[in-house]
Structure formats: structure tokens, C-alpha cells
Design an enzyme around this catalytic site. Structure first.
Site, PDB file in Angstrom:
ATOM      1  CG  HIS A   1     -31.415  -8.236 -77.139  1.00 48.65           C
ATOM      2  ND1 HIS A   1     -31.907  -8.389 -78.403  1.00 48.65           N
ATOM      3  CD2 HIS A   1     -32.346  -7.524 -76.461  1.00 48.65           C
ATOM      4  CE1 HIS A   1     -33.083  -7.796 -78.493  1.00 48.65           C
ATOM      5  NE2 HIS A   1     -33.369  -7.257 -77.325  1.00 48.65           N
TER       6      HIS A   1
ATOM      7  CE1 TYR B   1     -27.834  -9.846 -88.034  1.00 47.80           C
ATOM      8  CE2 TYR B   1     -28.282 -10.759 -85.868  1.00 47.80           C
ATOM      9  CZ  TYR B   1     -27.774  -9.748 -86.656  1.00 47.80           C
ATOM     10  OH  TYR B   1     -27.206  -8.640 -86.078  1.00 47.80           O
TER      11      TYR B   1
ATOM     12  N   PRO C   1     -23.639  -4.282 -92.629  1.00 46.87           N
ATOM     13  CG  PRO C   1     -25.801  -3.491 -93.023  1.00 46.87           C
ATOM     14  CD  PRO C   1     -24.483  -3.699 -93.686  1.00 46.87           C
TER      15      PRO C   1
ATOM     16  CE  LYS D   1     -19.117  -7.350 -83.968  1.00 49.03           C
ATOM     17  NZ  LYS D   1     -19.966  -6.877 -82.877  1.00 49.03           N
TER      18      LYS D   1
ATOM     19  CE1 TYR E   1     -24.942  -9.963 -84.015  1.00 51.14           C
ATOM     20  CE2 TYR E   1     -25.178  -9.102 -81.786  1.00 51.14           C
ATOM     21  CZ  TYR E   1     -25.610  -9.175 -83.101  1.00 51.14           C
ATOM     22  OH  TYR E   1     -26.705  -8.435 -83.501  1.00 51.14           O
TER      23      TYR E   1
HETATM   24  P1  RFL Z   1     -21.132   8.986 -89.337  1.00 51.53           P
HETATM   25  O1  RFL Z   1     -22.251   8.541 -88.487  1.00 51.53           O
HETATM   26  O2  RFL Z   1     -21.245   8.848 -90.809  1.00 51.53           O
HETATM   27  O3  RFL Z   1     -20.882  10.523 -88.979  1.00 51.53           O
HETATM   28  C1  RFL Z   1     -20.012  11.349 -89.733  1.00 51.53           C
HETATM   29  C2  RFL Z   1     -20.458  12.780 -89.602  1.00 51.53           C
HETATM   30  O4  RFL Z   1     -19.569  13.623 -90.336  1.00 51.53           O
HETATM   31  C3  RFL Z   1     -20.321  14.579 -91.060  1.00 51.53           C
HETATM   32  N1  RFL Z   1     -19.502  15.030 -92.198  1.00 51.53           N
HETATM   33  C4  RFL Z   1     -18.806  16.181 -92.207  1.00 51.53           C
HETATM   34  N2  RFL Z   1     -18.689  17.146 -91.293  1.00 51.53           N
HETATM   35  C5  RFL Z   1     -17.900  18.203 -91.596  1.00 51.53           C
HETATM   36  N3  RFL Z   1     -17.245  18.341 -92.783  1.00 51.53           N
HETATM   37  C6  RFL Z   1     -17.326  17.375 -93.730  1.00 51.53           C
HETATM   38  N4  RFL Z   1     -16.666  17.509 -94.890  1.00 51.53           N
HETATM   39  C7  RFL Z   1     -18.139  16.239 -93.458  1.00 51.53           C
HETATM   40  N5  RFL Z   1     -18.453  15.119 -94.155  1.00 51.53           N
HETATM   41  C8  RFL Z   1     -19.279  14.394 -93.374  1.00 51.53           C
HETATM   42  C9  RFL Z   1     -21.591  13.854 -91.451  1.00 51.53           C
HETATM   43  O5  RFL Z   1     -22.663  14.752 -91.718  1.00 51.53           O
HETATM   44  C10 RFL Z   1     -21.844  12.987 -90.201  1.00 51.53           C
HETATM   45  O6  RFL Z   1     -22.678  13.645 -89.259  1.00 51.53           O
HETATM   46  O7  RFL Z   1     -19.754   8.285 -88.916  1.00 51.53           O
HETATM   47  P2  RFL Z   1     -19.243   7.814 -87.458  1.00 51.53           P
HETATM   48  O8  RFL Z   1     -19.450   8.926 -86.445  1.00 51.53           O
HETATM   49  O9  RFL Z   1     -17.892   7.258 -87.660  1.00 51.53           O
HETATM   50  O10 RFL Z   1     -20.249   6.672 -87.008  1.00 51.53           O
HETATM   51  C11 RFL Z   1     -20.285   5.454 -87.714  1.00 51.53           C
HETATM   52  C12 RFL Z   1     -21.689   4.843 -87.640  1.00 51.53           C
HETATM   53  O11 RFL Z   1     -22.633   5.835 -88.015  1.00 51.53           O
HETATM   54  C13 RFL Z   1     -21.840   3.599 -88.540  1.00 51.53           C
HETATM   55  O12 RFL Z   1     -20.683   2.801 -88.452  1.00 51.53           O
HETATM   56  C14 RFL Z   1     -23.049   2.741 -88.146  1.00 51.53           C
HETATM   57  O13 RFL Z   1     -24.247   3.432 -88.336  1.00 51.53           O
HETATM   58  C15 RFL Z   1     -23.094   1.438 -88.953  1.00 51.53           C
HETATM   59  N6  RFL Z   1     -24.274   0.612 -88.666  1.00 51.53           N
HETATM   60  C16 RFL Z   1     -24.339  -0.170 -87.525  1.00 51.53           C
HETATM   61  N7  RFL Z   1     -23.308  -0.173 -86.650  1.00 51.53           N
HETATM   62  C17 RFL Z   1     -23.369  -0.916 -85.495  1.00 51.53           C
HETATM   63  O14 RFL Z   1     -22.389  -0.912 -84.717  1.00 51.53           O
HETATM   64  N8  RFL Z   1     -24.499  -1.657 -85.157  1.00 51.53           N
HETATM   65  C18 RFL Z   1     -25.586  -1.700 -85.990  1.00 51.53           C
HETATM   66  O15 RFL Z   1     -26.592  -2.328 -85.625  1.00 51.53           O
HETATM   67  C19 RFL Z   1     -25.514  -0.978 -87.243  1.00 51.53           C
HETATM   68  N9  RFL Z   1     -26.549  -0.991 -88.104  1.00 51.53           N
HETATM   69  C20 RFL Z   1     -25.367   0.596 -89.540  1.00 51.53           C
HETATM   70  C21 RFL Z   1     -26.501  -0.232 -89.244  1.00 51.53           C
HETATM   71  C22 RFL Z   1     -25.374   1.386 -90.696  1.00 51.53           C
HETATM   72  C23 RFL Z   1     -26.461   1.355 -91.553  1.00 51.53           C
HETATM   73  N10 RFL Z   1     -26.399   2.213 -92.706  1.00 51.53           N
HETATM   74  C24 RFL Z   1     -27.451   3.010 -93.150  1.00 51.53           C
HETATM   75  C25 RFL Z   1     -25.122   2.485 -93.342  1.00 51.53           C
HETATM   76  C26 RFL Z   1     -27.589  -0.277 -90.086  1.00 51.53           C
HETATM   77  C27 RFL Z   1     -27.563   0.486 -91.265  1.00 51.53           C
HETATM   78  C28 RFL Z   1     -28.753   0.355 -92.167  1.00 51.53           C
HETATM   79  C1  PHB Z   2     -30.623  -2.556 -86.449  1.00 54.45           C
HETATM   80  O1  PHB Z   2     -31.408  -2.742 -85.497  1.00 54.45           O
HETATM   81  O2  PHB Z   2     -30.675  -1.533 -87.157  1.00 54.45           O
HETATM   82  C2  PHB Z   2     -29.585  -3.570 -86.758  1.00 54.45           C
HETATM   83  C3  PHB Z   2     -29.406  -4.638 -85.877  1.00 54.45           C
HETATM   84  C4  PHB Z   2     -28.460  -5.614 -86.166  1.00 54.45           C
HETATM   85  C5  PHB Z   2     -27.697  -5.504 -87.323  1.00 54.45           C
HETATM   86  C6  PHB Z   2     -27.871  -4.443 -88.191  1.00 54.45           C
HETATM   87  C7  PHB Z   2     -28.820  -3.470 -87.907  1.00 54.45           C
HETATM   88  O3  PHB Z   2     -26.795  -6.489 -87.600  1.00 54.45           O
END
Ligand code: RFL
Ligand code: PHB
Length: 389
Positions: A72, A200, A292, A296, A384
Site C-alpha cells: 500500500h 480512516y 489501534p 502501531k 505511519y
Molecule cells: P500478544 O499478541 O498479546 O501475545 C502475548 C502472548 O502471551 C500469552 N500470555 C502468556 N503466556 C504465558 N504465560 C502467561 N502468564 C501469559 N499471559 C499471556 C498470550 O496468550 C499471548 O499469546 O502480544 P505481542 O506478542 O506483544 O504482540 C502485540 C500485538 O498483538 C498487538 O500490539 C497488535 O495486535 C495491536 N494491533 C495492531 N498492531 C499493528 O501494528 N497494526 C495493526 O493494524 C493493529 N491492529 C491491533 C489492531 C490490536 C487490536 N486489538 C484487538 C487489541 C487491531 C485490533 C482490533
Molecule cells: C486492521 O486491518 O485490522 C487495521 C488496519 C489499520 C489500523 C488498525 C487495524 O489502524
């Protein structure tokens, strides 16, 4: 069991760190609380910065990402029926890649398994012992059976609700938090994306985001109330609300269909300092959360992994402690900039309770400035696509 680096959490941070260390012959064990299927069922991030793509390449896990990810070069920003584009490649020379976190995690699991890496699933009662000594060890149970791992270093990659951060004593740890008064209701549907780039949308009814996973899989979000439950929203109600928040010409071409996933995420900004305590290092969501808006979260987790991996690698290859000693400071510098961007973009795009007419005028003025000012667009594009590391 004995290993060099014990990694708590088998999300993207833990798996990426483990796989990168493996490429340098450094041993690790990953302890994950859930099953692999559960981790792979979480629908999260969708946009990857080049920094994360480079790390996945270095880890030998980027083949499918390059074959199936979407490049993109820009994004669309709308307010009411007005819409403009911010061109990332024009302003920074760098695009982003649309490729789901689920797929990144799947590729990392496959690489760890192919290399014979140890991942223990369904671990419970994880305790980090003697983190501030040269001989830390982890105790935990699997199916009620007690286990122990001795190690040189512990990487706390266990997300926001993990135990690693809590291991740092309260008189050492400082936490900074902002909780936003709304959430995001997200759906996944097997329909073609409304547009080939993300939109957005700021609207008088609240924020909306049109994103995607592939040509026939769309991801849409709308700002919702924190008291809403996913089951309060029928698919029909979701689509209607989304159409009212995006420009009319986009709404007219939106293809709707049944949702295959629906969930609500609260929005939060959070940072813990320091990100190191003795030989325990926090990485990713264990140390910080961003709203989100701006994508980031996963990308900031990746820059932590970069700093920690390079610090550990230098230690094992040359005996130098410089990289691990400066880990927290280097990681936090970049974390705070990602926090700032996510906070700014969230503030610009959402409706807040008690927002005054003046506040609304400020949002529109800020959007119109962004629309017409190249320097403002460049600043947004640089943030971004990801600040350098
Ligand atoms: P995670 O993915 O939460 O993984 C942590 C893991 O640790 C396990 N755990 C344990 N294991 C052992 N013992 C314990 N006591 C434990 N407690 C927990 C959990 O089961 C899990 O498997 O953290 P990590 O690896 O640091 O990764 C971070 C990312 O997952 C997170 O920052 C992103 O998903 C955030 N996010 C986005 N980030 C982006 O860079 N681009 C995006 O487009 C984006 N979109 C989003 C998002 C997060 C969202 N939500 C639901 C919060 C969109 C959404 C909707
Ligand atoms: C997504 O595709 O889940 C997504 C994309 C951009 C964002 C947050 C989530 O800023």
C-alpha cells in the site's frame, strides 16, 4: 530444563524473538498460556511497517508475506463526504504491507516447528524467579505438573495481561495510562474491500475504518460505546452504521455480507518504564499499548524485538553488555513516538463525549490543514510507515 533465553508468551513478539535468536544459534524456549489454535484465532493487526518486514526476512519467515501481502503506497482520510489521500511512497519512499497478524504468527509457528524449536502450550502458574540475579529461572505447570526452566535471560512477551510486567517491583516500575471513552467494534467478512487502500473516516456519528486482509476478505471497524456488546450489533445494523460514517460515494459501492468474526476492543494508551529489570526484558504489549488508529501495536512490538535481539546477539557473540544495558532506553524512545502518533491520530478521528463545538472545529481545521499541507502529510506519512530503527 536449561536454556539461554526463556520467552514468556507465544504471540508475535515471543515467536519472532525466538526465531531470530535461532538464526544466530542462540537457544530459547517459548512458554504460551493458550493453545496454538487459540492464538491463531485472534484477529488483530493488518498493517506491517518495513522494519517488521525486514525482521521477518532476517528470521526467514517472509516468503508468504511477499507472495500474498499487499503493498500500500498510501491511505485515504475522510471527514463527512470529503476525502483526501496521503501518499506514503511519495513522502517517504516507503510503502506499508497489508498482511494479517494471524498470518505472521502462522508463519512464525511454522518456522519454529521446522527448526525443532521448543514451544510449551497451555502453561499455567508462570512465575519468574530471581529476575534481578545472574541465574533467573521460571516455574510453571502444564496439566497440573510442575516444571522449571533455568536461563540466562527472560523475555517478557506475554502481552498486556501477562505476568512479566507485574514481576517488576512497584517501587521500580512507573506506569503511564490514558483510557479512551469508546471502543472499536470490528467485523471480518468474506466480501471484496470497498476500496483498494484503507479509509480512516471521521464522521459526526463517530470514527470508522475500512481495511482488508485480501481481495475477498474485508475488515471494518466502527467506534462504539464501551458498554456495547458484539451481540448487540446485528450485521445489518453494523453495515448501516458503517455506511453512514464513510463518504456517500464509498457507501454506495460497499459490498456487504455475513460477518465471520465480530469483536469489540477498548482503546488505551499505556507505557511502563523501565522495560528492563535485571535480566528480565519486557517486549511488545507486555510493556506498552497504543490505540489501534495508525496500526502501531504490532509494529512497535517489532522494534522492541529488534533492540533486544541485537543486544542479546552482541552479548553471546562478543560478550558486550552495551546492547542489553541500553535496551530499555532505546526501546522507550521509539515507543513514546509511536504513542504520540497513535494518540494524535485517535484524537483527530474520534467523537468524544462532551466534545464542544470548539473542539469539533479544531478537528476539522486539523484535517483541512493535513489535506492541504505537504509538510503535515509528510509528517503523517513518516509516522505511519514507521520511524527508523
Ligand atoms: P500478544 O499478541 O498479546 O501475545 C502475548 C502472548 O502471551 C500469552 N500470555 C502468556 N503466556 C504465558 N504465560 C502467561 N502468564 C501469559 N499471559 C499471556 C498470550 O496468550 C499471548 O499469546 O502480544 P505481542 O506478542 O506483544 O504482540 C502485540 C500485538 O498483538 C498487538 O500490539 C497488535 O495486535 C495491536 N494491533 C495492531 N498492531 C499493528 O501494528 N497494526 C495493526 O493494524 C493493529 N491492529 C491491533 C489492531 C490490536 C487490536 N486489538 C484487538 C487489541 C487491531 C485490533 C482490533
Ligand atoms: C486492521 O486491518 O485490522 C487495521 C488496519 C489499520 C489500523 C488498525 C487495524 O489502524
Amino acid at each position: 530444563m536449561k536454556t539461554q533465553v526463556a520467552i514468556i508468551g507465544g504471540g508475535p513478539s515471543g515467536l519472532l524473538l525466538s526465531q531470530l535468536l535461532h538464526t544466530r544459534g542462540i537457544e530459547s524456549i517459548v512458554l504460551e498460556r493458550k493453545t496454538k489454535d487459540y492464538v491463531l484465532s485472534r484477529i488483530r493487526a493488518g498493517v506491517l511497517e518495513q522494519g517488521l518486514v525486514r525482521l521477518l526476512e532476517e528470521a526467514g519467515c517472509a516468503e508468504r508475506l511477499h507472495a500474498e501481502g499487499y503493498v500500500h503506497d498510501g491511505t485515504l482520510v475522510s471527514y463527512g463526504d470529503e476525502m483526501f489521500r496521503v501518499d506514503f511512497t511519495e513522502h517517504t519512499g516507503t510503502p506499508v504491507i497489508v498482511y494479517g497478524q494471524t498470518e505472521v504468527t502462522r508463519d512464525l509457528y511454522a518456522a519454529r516447528e521446522a527448526a525443532g524449536g521448543i514451544i510449551e502450550y497451555e502453561v499455567e502458574d508462570v512465575v519468574i524467579n530471581n529476575a534481578d540475579s545472574d541465574a533467573p529461572y521460571i516455574t510453571y505447570t502444564v496439566g497440573g505438573e510442575p516444571r522449571r526452566v533455568d536461563c540466562d535471560f527472560v523475555a517478557g512477551c506475554d502481552g498486556f495481561h501477562g505476568i512479566s510486567r507485574q514481576t517488576i517491583p512497584l517501587d521500580v516500575r512507573r506506569e503511564y495510562e490514558k483510557v479512551y471513552p469508546f471502543g472499536w467494534l470490528g467485523i471480518l467478512s468474506e466480501t471484496p474491500p470497498v476500496n483498494h487502500e484503507l479509509i480512516y473516516a471521521n464522521s459526526t456519528r463517530g470514527f470508522a475504518l475500512c481495511s482488508m486482509r485480501n481481495e475477498n476478505l474485508s475488515r471494518y471497524y466502527i467506534q462504539c460505546s464501551l458498554s456495547d456488546k458484539p451481540e448487540d450489533w446485528t450485521d445489518e445494523a453494523f453495515w448501516q452504521e458503517l455506511k453512514r460514517r464513510i463518504p456517500a460515494d464509498q457507501a454506495a459501492k460497499l459490498v456487504t455480507g455475513p460477518s465471520i468474526e465480530k469483536s469489540i476492543a477498548p482503546l488505551r494508551s499505556f507505557v511502563t518504564e523501565p522495560m528492563r529489570y535485571g535480566n528480565l526484558f519486557l517486549c511488545g504489549d507486555a510493556a506498552h499499548i497504543v490505540p489501534p488508529t495508525g496500526a502501531k501495536g504490532l509494529n512497535t512490538a517489532a522494534s522492541d524485538v529488534h533492540y533486544l535481539y541485537n543486544g542479546l546477539r552482541a552479548f553471546y557473540e562478543t560478550g558486550s553488555r552495551e546492547g542489553i544495558d541500553s535496551y530499555s532506553e532505546k526501546a522507550l524512545k521509539r515507543v513514546w513516538k509511536a504513542e504520540r502518533f497513535s494518540w494524535w491520530f485517535s484524537s483527530l478521528m474520534h467523537r468524544y463525549p462532551h466534545q464542544s463545538e470548539f473542539d469539533l472545529k479544531m478537528q476539522i481545521a486539523d484535517l483541512e490543514f493535513l489535506r492541504s499541507n505537504k509538510a503535515a502529510q509528510q509528517a503523517m506519512a513518516e509516522n505511519y510507515v514507521g520511524l527508523p530503527y
